[in-house]
Design a protein around this motif. Structure first.
Motif, PDB file in Angstrom:
ATOM      1  N   LEU A  20       5.418   6.822  15.632  1.00 51.05           N
ATOM      2  CA  LEU A  20       4.797   7.101  14.254  1.00 51.05           C
ATOM      3  C   LEU A  20       6.808   7.247  13.547  1.00 51.05           C
ATOM      4  CD1 LEU A  20       3.198  10.360  14.860  1.00 51.05           C
ATOM      5  CD2 LEU A  20       2.233   8.286  13.954  1.00 51.05           C
ATOM      6  N   ALA A  21       7.928   7.495  14.281  1.00 52.72           N
ATOM      7  CA  ALA A  21       8.843   7.453  13.835  1.00 52.72           C
ATOM      8  C   ALA A  21       8.748   5.728  13.526  1.00 52.72           C
ATOM      9  CB  ALA A  21      10.170   8.157  14.857  1.00 52.72           C
ATOM     10  N   SER A  22       8.762   4.727  14.164  1.00 55.30           N
ATOM     11  CA  SER A  22       8.741   3.164  13.740  1.00 55.30           C
ATOM     12  C   SER A  22       7.576   3.171  12.430  1.00 55.30           C
ATOM     13  CB  SER A  22       8.119   2.641  15.208  1.00 55.30           C
ATOM     14  OG  SER A  22       9.357   2.778  16.224  1.00 55.30           O
ATOM     15  N   THR A  23       7.297   4.219  12.511  1.00 51.89           N
ATOM     16  CA  THR A  23       6.135   3.934  11.291  1.00 51.89           C
ATOM     17  C   THR A  23       6.323   3.828  10.094  1.00 51.89           C
ATOM     18  OG1 THR A  23       3.460   4.242  13.107  1.00 51.89           O
ATOM     19  CG2 THR A  23       4.210   4.394  10.615  1.00 51.89           C
ATOM     20  N   GLU A  42       5.916  -8.972   3.895  1.00 50.22           N
ATOM     21  CA  GLU A  42       5.245  -7.755   3.498  1.00 50.22           C
ATOM     22  C   GLU A  42       4.233  -8.148   4.577  1.00 50.22           C
ATOM     23  OE1 GLU A  42       4.016  -8.429  -0.712  1.00 50.22           O
ATOM     24  OE2 GLU A  42       6.874  -8.844  -0.925  1.00 50.22           O
ATOM     25  N   THR A  43       3.472  -8.653   4.514  1.00 51.37           N
ATOM     26  CA  THR A  43       1.687  -8.701   5.422  1.00 51.37           C
ATOM     27  C   THR A  43       2.223  -8.195   6.764  1.00 51.37           C
ATOM     28  OG1 THR A  43       1.513  -9.919   4.165  1.00 51.37           O
ATOM     29  CG2 THR A  43       0.089  -9.430   6.133  1.00 51.37           C
ATOM     30  N   ALA A  44       3.322  -8.769   7.622  1.00 46.02           N
ATOM     31  CA  ALA A  44       3.562  -8.790   9.034  1.00 46.02           C
ATOM     32  C   ALA A  44       3.618  -7.442   8.406  1.00 46.02           C
ATOM     33  CB  ALA A  44       4.929  -9.866   9.280  1.00 46.02           C
ATOM     34  N   VAL A  45       5.315  -6.847   8.312  1.00 48.14           N
ATOM     35  CA  VAL A  45       5.786  -5.611   8.348  1.00 48.14           C
ATOM     36  C   VAL A  45       4.639  -4.262   7.817  1.00 48.14           C
ATOM     37  CG1 VAL A  45       7.204  -4.105   6.964  1.00 48.14           C
ATOM     38  CG2 VAL A  45       8.472  -6.385   7.822  1.00 48.14           C
ATOM     39  N   ALA A  46       3.747  -4.676   7.020  1.00 49.23           N
ATOM     40  CA  ALA A  46       2.384  -3.389   6.784  1.00 49.23           C
ATOM     41  C   ALA A  46       1.576  -3.590   7.806  1.00 49.23           C
ATOM     42  CB  ALA A  46       2.155  -4.222   5.512  1.00 49.23           C
ATOM     43  N   SER A  47       1.384  -4.681   8.451  1.00 54.52           N
ATOM     44  CA  SER A  47       0.333  -4.353   9.569  1.00 54.52           C
ATOM     45  C   SER A  47       0.895  -3.838  10.987  1.00 54.52           C
ATOM     46  CB  SER A  47      -0.323  -6.288   9.978  1.00 54.52           C
ATOM     47  OG  SER A  47      -1.154  -6.609   9.453  1.00 54.52           O
ATOM     48  N   MET A  48       2.420  -4.467  11.271  1.00 56.22           N
ATOM     49  CA  MET A  48       2.830  -3.506  12.301  1.00 56.22           C
ATOM     50  C   MET A  48       2.722  -2.116  12.480  1.00 56.22           C
ATOM     51  SD  MET A  48       4.111  -3.870  15.037  1.00 56.22           S
ATOM     52  CE  MET A  48       5.322  -4.792  15.999  1.00 56.22           C
ATOM     53  N   ALA A  49       2.763  -1.700  10.844  1.00 55.53           N
ATOM     54  CA  ALA A  49       3.561  -0.201   9.905  1.00 55.53           C
ATOM     55  C   ALA A  49       1.704   0.406  11.133  1.00 55.53           C
ATOM     56  CB  ALA A  49       3.932   0.169   9.296  1.00 55.53           C
ATOM     57  N   SER A  50       0.994   0.128   9.975  1.00 51.90           N
ATOM     58  CA  SER A  50       0.181   0.311  10.475  1.00 51.90           C
ATOM     59  C   SER A  50      -1.180   0.187  11.952  1.00 51.90           C
ATOM     60  CB  SER A  50      -1.467  -1.089   9.558  1.00 51.90           C
ATOM     61  OG  SER A  50      -2.898  -0.408   9.959  1.00 51.90           O
ATOM     62  N   VAL A  51      -0.182  -0.468  12.658  1.00 49.26           N
ATOM     63  CA  VAL A  51      -1.043  -0.271  14.540  1.00 49.26           C
ATOM     64  C   VAL A  51       0.273   0.025  14.783  1.00 49.26           C
ATOM     65  CG1 VAL A  51      -0.320  -1.636  16.126  1.00 49.26           C
ATOM     66  CG2 VAL A  51      -1.920  -2.859  14.195  1.00 49.26           C
ATOM     67  N   LEU A  52       0.740   1.002  14.549  1.00 50.53           N
ATOM     68  CA  LEU A  52       1.760   1.900  15.371  1.00 50.53           C
ATOM     69  C   LEU A  52       1.417   2.778  14.888  1.00 50.53           C
ATOM     70  CD1 LEU A  52       5.627   0.283  14.846  1.00 50.53           C
ATOM     71  CD2 LEU A  52       4.340   0.792  17.182  1.00 50.53           C
TER      72      LEU A  52
END
Length: 68
Positions: A20-23, A42-52
């Protein structure tokens, strides 16, 4: 044989906090990115935040006793 989870129950809270901190950190980073014509970064960062965020919420629920 009895059920034995892959991840120990005592590790769920630290895993949830890290995810959650990483998100939140990635969401802040996403909001400061310059807008590109082709939004690959932007898509890669948003996808990683969503998965985390998804894994973090599930780990937090399991850590407090709401088994999902």
């Amino acid at each position: 044989p009895p059920f034995s989870p892959y991840v120990s129950a005592s590790l769920l809270l630290p895993i949830a906090l890290v995810c959650l901190a990483s998100t939140f950190a990635l969401a802040f980073y996403f909001s400061t990115l310059p807008k590109d014509r082709i939004p690959l970064r932007e898509t890669a960062v948003a996808s990683m935040a969503s998965v985390l965020g998804g894994f973090g919420v599930v780990a937090l629920f399991c850590a407090v006793g709401v088994n999902v």
